[in-house]
Design a protein around this motif. Structure first.
Motif, PDB file in Angstrom:
ATOM      1  N   ASP A  43       0.815  -1.222   0.000  1.00 17.83           N
ATOM      2  CA  ASP A  43       0.000   0.000   0.000  1.00 17.83           C
ATOM      3  C   ASP A  43       0.844   1.267   0.000  1.00 17.83           C
ATOM      4  O   ASP A  43       0.304   2.371   0.104  1.00 17.83           O
ATOM      5  CB  ASP A  43      -0.950   0.008   1.190  1.00 17.83           C
ATOM      6  N   GLY A  44       2.184   1.151  -0.096  1.00 23.69           N
ATOM      7  CA  GLY A  44       3.059   2.322  -0.172  1.00 23.69           C
ATOM      8  C   GLY A  44       3.682   2.724   1.145  1.00 23.69           C
ATOM      9  O   GLY A  44       4.586   3.578   1.169  1.00 23.69           O
ATOM     10  N   PRO A 149       9.262   9.424  -2.278  1.00 20.71           N
ATOM     11  CA  PRO A 149       8.960   9.043  -3.661  1.00 20.71           C
ATOM     12  C   PRO A 149       9.312   7.596  -3.984  1.00 20.71           C
ATOM     13  O   PRO A 149       8.821   7.033  -4.960  1.00 20.71           O
ATOM     14  CB  PRO A 149       9.821  10.002  -4.487  1.00 20.71           C
ATOM     15  N   ALA A 150      10.171   6.978  -3.193  1.00 18.54           N
ATOM     16  CA  ALA A 150      10.570   5.579  -3.385  1.00 18.54           C
ATOM     17  C   ALA A 150      11.279   5.125  -2.124  1.00 18.54           C
ATOM     18  O   ALA A 150      11.673   5.939  -1.279  1.00 18.54           O
ATOM     19  CB  ALA A 150      11.482   5.436  -4.596  1.00 18.54           C
ATOM     20  N   LEU A 151      11.434   3.819  -1.991  1.00 17.39           N
ATOM     21  CA  LEU A 151      12.261   3.287  -0.911  1.00 17.39           C
ATOM     22  C   LEU A 151      13.712   3.440  -1.350  1.00 17.39           C
ATOM     23  O   LEU A 151      14.130   2.867  -2.359  1.00 17.39           O
ATOM     24  CB  LEU A 151      11.932   1.815  -0.661  1.00 17.39           C
ATOM     25  N   ARG A 236      13.430   8.635 -13.245  1.00 19.84           N
ATOM     26  CA  ARG A 236      12.058   8.723 -12.731  1.00 19.84           C
ATOM     27  C   ARG A 236      12.004   9.547 -11.450  1.00 19.84           C
ATOM     28  O   ARG A 236      11.073  10.346 -11.251  1.00 19.84           O
ATOM     29  CB  ARG A 236      11.515   7.315 -12.469  1.00 19.84           C
ATOM     30  N   LEU A 237      12.953   9.338 -10.585  1.00 23.69           N
ATOM     31  CA  LEU A 237      12.975  10.086  -9.326  1.00 23.69           C
ATOM     32  C   LEU A 237      13.159  11.582  -9.565  1.00 23.69           C
ATOM     33  O   LEU A 237      12.480  12.418  -8.957  1.00 23.69           O
ATOM     34  CB  LEU A 237      14.097   9.564  -8.429  1.00 23.69           C
ATOM     35  N   ILE A 238      14.110  11.917 -10.431  1.00 23.64           N
ATOM     36  CA  ILE A 238      14.375  13.330 -10.703  1.00 23.64           C
ATOM     37  C   ILE A 238      13.179  13.987 -11.380  1.00 23.64           C
ATOM     38  O   ILE A 238      12.814  15.133 -11.061  1.00 23.64           O
ATOM     39  CB  ILE A 238      15.648  13.480 -11.554  1.00 23.64           C
ATOM     40  N   GLY A 346      20.870   4.897  -8.276  1.00 23.84           N
ATOM     41  CA  GLY A 346      21.039   6.213  -7.657  1.00 23.84           C
ATOM     42  C   GLY A 346      19.731   6.755  -7.120  1.00 23.84           C
ATOM     43  O   GLY A 346      18.648   6.424  -7.612  1.00 23.84           O
ATOM     44  N   ASN A 347      19.823   7.611  -6.119  1.00 28.01           N
ATOM     45  CA  ASN A 347      18.597   8.165  -5.541  1.00 28.01           C
ATOM     46  C   ASN A 347      18.859   9.533  -4.934  1.00 28.01           C
ATOM     47  O   ASN A 347      19.989  10.016  -4.885  1.00 28.01           O
ATOM     48  CB  ASN A 347      18.010   7.199  -4.511  1.00 28.01           C
TER      49      ASN A 347
END
Length: 609
Positions: A43-44, A149-151, A236-238, A346-347
């Motif tokens: 569920d995020g 935005p992501a793990l 995608r993150l950027i 990368g993140n």
């Protein structure tokens, strides 16, 4: 429970880590077990769990290093739970951490920052501490869906003290890929399917501690690191990050008025740049809070302006907006250390700072810092680092590698000594780090870099720009004679420029080191002195010149005397700023020779009848 296990055998680099008994001998503590667990739920929601078990070896360890643990979290999006906290004393007695030892306080970095006033730092005061005691702490932070935005994880594996075993466990819903990247090690995780999750377990035994040496390469280059992300890739993150309203860089009428007023006396682009940078550096507060604690959500430049303070990223957007308001070509950029980021794993956690890129009509590109009135190109502070353009209109990631430009310092002086006064005329040249200023005609910026000699702006006879990024200042001044010592001796301290190794702290040049060397920039320091004295006086100088050259660089100091005139030339050159730790002796030899006190002073003796 349905479990399927897949093993990928680790290939360890031979000799990278020492055994625990060896590396433990000089440490303040031993970290017996360190676990970091990351979970992404379907569920995020996300969860982070940390388990640490360490044994204290010195009084310093519990008085300064490990007497308290600090856990920062955001109560609006996160919940902190302390599952276990206790101490096993040296005799085996278990001391549970009492309730009054858990205190949630406002983090120091959030002081006077309303936007972050809700953040909390749980201070866990460990009890029952003594040499030989073992601290155990186990806590969990649960994060609501959508906050991140992501793990993501970005871990430097070695700690301040040696680690017997470190585990990083990442749990993702089945079908969700994990992009990861490990440096300095040839290894891979154990992968297991468990209750609808894919579990990645990274195990790292016998980690040697981080070095405290000066002049280390950046962490991403010197130490093993693990980076991972549940996002498809960095792009995608950027994309998601820069599509916030803040990156529209809208300028309010009040902001435009302030920028126009600040630059009304500027006659060049660089003077405009300097004026706007001063506005943000001196009139906007800067809060050193990692963007992750605020969910990577940025306020608009107008909101930052109205609140009179922002984070690193927010102030970079504000500076960009104000520069554009006065028709300058400015773009915000994220700064990454050498070797990062990885295009897939990368993140956002890898961003170490934010700068503003400015391009002037003469074709030059400069980078501005926001947290201080720093009138030189900030890129000189980050040789070999990478910038990433933060612009929603750009379809692909645009990286730029900042160059390792040479740090050049040159000084030519002619000194005329009499018992009544010392007359000095000369020229200084600056290039590279802390070199030419955006305040093109402000000689104070350059004269402050001259040490052991006081020169006022009125003493400057010429200021000349040397392209691409150099400046030359010519001056003439008169002042009191050097201090007279006993028995007719006068002491003259030879001037030097900023960034000269003569100003290094002795601790920098320790006898041995455990890490490789990286000065950051190639180095060239060149001084030329001509000293004139009247009849009845003589020079007291070293009997021999110095000439030393090795694989790292060279030092040369020469004395040439002709009657009442003495010429001194000094030159220190390091063509490449990097060296392996095995070559430390050669590096230290050059710096020790250059810093020898007798070569930075000159004695003048009165010949008495």
């Amino acid at each position: 429970m349905n479990k399927k296990r897949y093993y990928i055998w680790a290939l360890w680099l031979v000799g990278l880590f020492a055994s625990s008994p060896t590396i433990a001998q000089k440490s303040d503590a031993i970290i017996n077990r360190l676990e970091k667990h990351y979970t992404l739920f379907p569920d995020g929601r996300m969860q982070y769990r940390e388990v640490k078990n360490l044994t204290l070896k010195t009084h310093y360890a519990f008085h300064r290093s490990y007497g308290e643990s600090f856990i920062l979290f955001n109560p609006e999006a996160q919940t902190l739970s302390i599952d276990k906290a206790y101490t096993l004393m040296a005799d085996g007695k278990k001391v549970e951490t009492p309730k009054n030892a858990f205190n949630a306080v406002l983090p120091r970095t959030c002081s006077n920052f309303p936007r972050a006033a809700h953040l909390r730092e749980m201070v866990v005061t460990h009890t029952g501490l003594e040499v030989g005691a073992t601290i155990h702490l186990d806590y969990v932070i649960d994060t609501r869906a959508g906050f991140f935005p992501a793990l993501m994880g970005n871990l430097t594996l070695p700690q301040e003290d040696p680690v017997k075993e470190m585990k990083v466990v990442v749990r993702l819903p089945e079908g969700t890929p994990l992009n990861y990247h490990i440096t300095k090690l040839r290894t891979a995780p154990e992968i297991m399917q468990e209750d609808g999750f894919t579990v990645y377990t990274f195990t790292f035994p016998n980690l040697a501690p981080r070095s405290h040496d000066q002049w280390q390469p950046t962490e991403g280059e010197e130490y093993p690191t693990l980076t991972f992300s549940s996002s498809k890739d960095l792009h995608r993150l950027i994309d998601r990050y820069v599509n916030q309203e803040a990156f529209q860089l809208k300028c309010s009428p009040a902001m435009l008025q302030a920028a126009t007023e600040k630059t009304k006396e500027a006659t060049t682009e660089k003077e405009k740049i300097s004026a706007i940078q001063s506005l943000v550096a001196n009139e906007i507060r800067h809060f050193n809070i990692a963007e992750k604690h605020l969910g990577y959500q940025l306020r608009t430049p107008e909101q930052v302006w109205q609140s009179n303070g922002g984070t690193k990223a927010e102030n970079a957007l504000l500076l960009t907006t104000l520069l554009r308001a006065v028709d300058l070509r400015a773009t915000p950029v994220a700064l990454f250390a050498p070797g990062t980021p990885h295009k897939r794993a990368g993140n956002l956690n890898e961003i170490i700072n934010y700068l503003v890129e400015v391009k002037t009509k003469d074709g030059q590109t400069s980078y501005l810092a926001t947290n201080r009135e720093h009138h030189t190109d900030a890129s000189e502070e980050y040789p070999g680092y990478h910038t990433l353009t933060l612009d929603a209109a750009i379809e692909s990631l645009r990286f730029t590698t900042l160059p390792r430009t040479s740090l050049k310092r040159e000084l030519q002086l002619t000194l005329h000594f009499t018992p009544e006064e010392l007359t000095t005329q000369g020229t200084l040249f600056l290039s590279g780090k802390h070199g030419p200023s955006f305040k093109e005609n402000d000689t104070t910026e350059y004269l402050d870099k001259l040490k052991e000699l006081s020169i006022k702006p009125a003493d400057v006879t010429q200021l000349e720009k040397i392209e691409p990024k150099g400046v030359k200042v010519t001056f003439r001044t008169s002042g009191e004679h050097p201090e007279e010592g006993r028995n007719g001796y006068y002491l003259l301290s030879l001037p030097h420029l900023d960034s000269d190794p003569i100003d290094l702290q002795p601790s920098t040049l320790q006898e041995s080191r455990t890490s490789d060397i990286d000065l950051g920039n190639p180095l060239l320091i060149s001084y030329s002195f001509e000293v004139n004295i009247p009849e009845g006086y003589r020079f007291v100088i070293p009997q021999t010149d110095i000439r030393a050259k090795n694989s790292f660089g060279s030092v040369e100091i020469k004395y040439r005397q002709r009657e009442q005139r003495l010429n001194i030339s000094k030159r220190f050159m390091v063509p490449s700023p990097t060296a392996k730790k095995e070559h430390w002796k050669e590096v230290k030899t050059l710096f020790d020779l250059w810093r020898t006190g007798t070569h930075h002073q000159l004695f003048i003796k009165e010949e008495r009848m």
